[in-house]
Write an enzyme that holds these catalytic residues in place. Sequence first.
Site, PDB file in Angstrom:
ATOM      1  N   ASP A   1      -1.510  -0.542   6.244  1.00 31.08           N
ATOM      2  CA  ASP A   1      -1.871   0.091   7.510  1.00 31.08           C
ATOM      3  C   ASP A   1      -3.382   0.121   7.694  1.00 31.08           C
ATOM      4  O   ASP A   1      -3.861   0.401   8.792  1.00 31.08           O
ATOM      5  CB  ASP A   1      -1.331   1.520   7.565  1.00 31.08           C
TER       6      ASP A   1
ATOM      7  N   ASP B   1       0.871  -1.162   0.000  1.00 33.16           N
ATOM      8  CA  ASP B   1       0.000   0.000   0.000  1.00 33.16           C
ATOM      9  C   ASP B   1       0.917   1.224   0.000  1.00 33.16           C
ATOM     10  O   ASP B   1       2.124   1.109   0.255  1.00 33.16           O
ATOM     11  CB  ASP B   1      -0.890  -0.043   1.244  1.00 33.16           C
TER      12      ASP B   1
ATOM     13  N   ASP C   1      -0.205   5.061   1.024  1.00 29.25           N
ATOM     14  CA  ASP C   1      -0.479   6.056   2.058  1.00 29.25           C
ATOM     15  C   ASP C   1      -0.566   5.410   3.441  1.00 29.25           C
ATOM     16  O   ASP C   1      -1.381   4.529   3.674  1.00 29.25           O
ATOM     17  CB  ASP C   1      -1.790   6.783   1.753  1.00 29.25           C
TER      18      ASP C   1
END
Length: 253
Positions: free
Chosen positions: A191, A24, A26
């Site tokens: 996250d 991922d 961001d």
Amino acid sequence: MGATCQPCLKRPGPSIEVQAVIFDLDGTLIDYEEASRTAMCDVLKPYGKTVEWSLHSRVLGRKMHDVATIILDSLDLNDQFTPDSFVSTYYKRMGELYKDIKPMDGVLSVMKGFKEMGIPMVIATSSYEHSYVKKMKFHKDIESYVHLHVCGDDPEVKNGKPAPDIFLCAKKRLEKIVGPLEASKCIVFEDSPFGLQGAYAAGMMGVALPDPRIDHKIAGTDFSKAKWVCNKGIKQFLNVLPTLKKVPPTPMN
């Protein structure tokens, strides 16, 4: 619960076979979430509204149109914005903040470790392509490690996270470069609880990177299926690298 990324993982036993890594962006490779929340708050300030971390927790990792819908509904602002107009205004403000976004601590060391092992890497982000291009102008060092990227507005990504579409698309496109891959031998760094759900649905191994600012009860985070949980950030994964074994693409039958 997945194993924590501690030195004790350097234990005897079979190595974990890995063919590819999907990151991922961001909150995983770059510290985007604070800037993103700032931009949302700036857009909403004239209307006397703000995006608390509790609300931000509910939208982490989703496509921007879905983010806008949830925020406008939650703050009763549908008479002021459409989802599209909110997204447009948000990205205009974000354009002023991209230059200040820093890479997450330890990211380049982890990516260097995978490169030295010969394990190919890709980025799979819910960000729209135009946003990805703008923010990555300031992170060419990160981008230099990956073979390709897939964004949330890609035509092949019909459903956003927590659907597995973006991870399956990233795997499919990487296979055109390196050959057939087994989903179970792909590692996804995330996250976002929605991103982790998508990784599990794709049949891949997950590395959970909990953000201490996020209320994970509200976010509905479930780390029980994660292969590893790095509570102190991605730099902890440096302890895991020695336990991994790069394996070649899977031969076609």
